[in-house]
Design a protein around this motif. Structure first.
Motif, PDB file in Angstrom:
ATOM      1  N   GLU A 164      -7.805 -10.292  10.627  1.00 52.27           N
ATOM      2  CA  GLU A 164      -7.125  -8.999  10.547  1.00 52.27           C
ATOM      3  C   GLU A 164      -5.902  -9.078   9.639  1.00 52.27           C
ATOM      4  OE1 GLU A 164      -6.176  -7.661  14.430  1.00 52.27           O
ATOM      5  OE2 GLU A 164      -8.250  -7.132  14.968  1.00 52.27           O
ATOM      6  N   ASN A 211      -7.171  -9.015   6.160  1.00 54.64           N
ATOM      7  CA  ASN A 211      -7.564  -7.640   5.830  1.00 54.64           C
ATOM      8  C   ASN A 211      -6.344  -6.743   5.644  1.00 54.64           C
ATOM      9  OD1 ASN A 211     -10.290  -8.307   5.963  1.00 54.64           O
ATOM     10  ND2 ASN A 211     -10.439  -7.822   8.164  1.00 54.64           N
ATOM     11  N   SER A 212      -5.340  -6.984   6.526  1.00 58.72           N
ATOM     12  CA  SER A 212      -4.111  -6.186   6.402  1.00 58.72           C
ATOM     13  C   SER A 212      -3.409  -6.469   5.085  1.00 58.72           C
ATOM     14  CB  SER A 212      -3.171  -6.488   7.583  1.00 58.72           C
ATOM     15  OG  SER A 212      -3.775  -6.128   8.805  1.00 58.72           O
ATOM     16  N   ASP A 247      -4.886  -7.489   2.332  1.00 57.22           N
ATOM     17  CA  ASP A 247      -5.675  -6.818   1.279  1.00 57.22           C
ATOM     18  C   ASP A 247      -5.416  -5.315   1.265  1.00 57.22           C
ATOM     19  OD1 ASP A 247      -6.718  -9.261   0.633  1.00 57.22           O
ATOM     20  OD2 ASP A 247      -8.552  -9.000   1.845  1.00 57.22           O
ATOM     21  N   GLU A 248      -5.380  -4.713   2.474  1.00 61.24           N
ATOM     22  CA  GLU A 248      -5.111  -3.277   2.558  1.00 61.24           C
ATOM     23  C   GLU A 248      -3.720  -2.947   2.029  1.00 61.24           C
ATOM     24  OE1 GLU A 248      -6.060   0.690   3.441  1.00 61.24           O
ATOM     25  OE2 GLU A 248      -7.315  -1.123   3.403  1.00 61.24           O
ATOM     26  N   ARG A 254      -3.818  -3.178  -1.644  1.00 65.98           N
ATOM     27  CA  ARG A 254      -4.489  -1.993  -2.175  1.00 65.98           C
ATOM     28  C   ARG A 254      -3.579  -0.772  -2.108  1.00 65.98           C
ATOM     29  NH1 ARG A 254      -7.195   2.217  -0.349  1.00 65.98           N
ATOM     30  NH2 ARG A 254      -6.956   1.563   1.830  1.00 65.98           N
ATOM     31  N   LEU A 255      -2.872  -0.637  -0.966  1.00 62.30           N
ATOM     32  CA  LEU A 255      -1.953   0.496  -0.829  1.00 62.30           C
ATOM     33  C   LEU A 255      -0.805   0.406  -1.826  1.00 62.30           C
ATOM     34  CD1 LEU A 255      -1.799   0.842   3.072  1.00 62.30           C
ATOM     35  CD2 LEU A 255      -2.951   2.359   1.449  1.00 62.30           C
TER      36      LEU A 255
END
Length: 307
Positions: free
Chosen positions: A54, A57-58, A60-61, A64-65
């Motif tokens: 997680e 993923n966080s 990466d997110e 991306r953000l």
């Protein structure tokens, strides 16, 4: 620990039975705790892996953000610069249109100035044309009067010359007839008299005949001179008539030319009035464009405020 738990208890006596049972309970308890801690460890390990995934993923997110945020920021800066540039262009266009658009007061002042600038030379030119027309009309009337007077004078002189020529012709014919009669009488006298006795008389008559012949030649020359003078007067009268006709035609052509110039000036005035009307319509169109540009500038300013 599992090996100890599976191993059979040793054979002891009755005294050791209670201890053996107690030890067995402890072993079972230890095994249960081991199983619990092992399961708890597996759960913690799985939770750790899940949390680590997680977290990845966080991250990466988050990246991306951040990229999207930077893209949105760049897009915002681009749109802001574009709107500012468009606003600047519209503002400059608005200022240019404001400079081009005439207020009603300026339009009336410009119209009055143009009308004065156009009417002043046109009025002077028109007055000059009127003066020239009046001058040529006066000259035309004067020439027509002179032409009529000269024509009547020519007719009178022509009649007078004809009368004088007729009188002189009658006079000369009578003189010639008299001379012929005298000649015939002298010839008869010469035939009837003796030449030897009257030689002096013959000589006198011959001299008189020669004188009469010279007089006849002089009279014929005078008649020829009078005819030449009559022809010369006729030629002069015809020349004067042709000159006056030519001057009259020139005056008429000049009058027509002045009339054409007058019509041309009137057409030019009409054309200038139409141009003023077109300028007024163009001014209205520019005013409409100015209002439209002001609305567009206000719309762009509102968009910038919303951004």
């Amino acid at each position: 620990m599992d090996a100890l738990a599976d191993r059979p208890p040793p054979v002891v006596g009755n005294g050791d039975t209670a201890n053996s049972q107690e030890l067995q309970k402890l072993l079972i308890d230890v095994n249960m705790r081991c199983e619990y801690h092992k399961a708890h460890y597996e759960n913690i390990k799985a939770e750790h892996l899940r949390l680590q995934e997680e977290y990845t993923n966080s991250q990466d997110e988050l990246n991306r953000l951040l990229v999207e945020k930077q893209a949105v920021h760049d897009r915002f800066q681009f749109l802001l610069a574009e709107y500012q540039e468009e606003l600047l262009g519209k503002t400059q266009e608005l200022e240019k249109l404001k400079m081009q658009v005439l207020t009603p007061q300026k339009l009336e002042l410009l119209k009055a100035q143009i009308q004065q600038e156009l009417e002043s030379p046109m009025t002077e030119h028109y007055q000059k044309l009127e003066n020239e027309v009046e001058k040529y009309r006066t000259d035309y009337n004067k020439l027509r009067y002179e032409y009529t007077f000269l024509k009547s004078e020519f007719e009178h002189q022509k009649e007078e010359h004809a009368r004088i020529l007729e009188e002189k012709k009658i006079k000369y014919e009578a003189e010639i007839a008299r001379l012929d009669k005298d000649k015939e009488e002298l010839h008869n006298q010469l035939l009837s008299v003796d030449p030897t006795r009257d030689s002096k008389r013959v000589e006198a008559l011959s001299r008189e005949k020669a004188q009469l012949y010279q007089k006849l030649k002089g009279l014929e020359a005078e008649v020829a001179e009078l005819r030449a003078e009559r022809d010369n007067c006729g030629v002069q009268a015809e020349n004067a008539q042709r000159v006056q006709v030519r001057q009259l035609a020139e005056m008429q052509a000049m009058a027509r030319s002045l009339e054409a110039e007058k019509k041309s000036a009137e057409l030019q005035i009409d054309r200038i009035e139409k141009e003023l009307q077109m300028s007024h319509e163009q001014n209205i169109l520019l005013t409409s464009k100015l209002h439209k540009s002001e609305r567009e500038v206000n719309s762009l300013a509102a968009k910038l405020l919303l951004l």
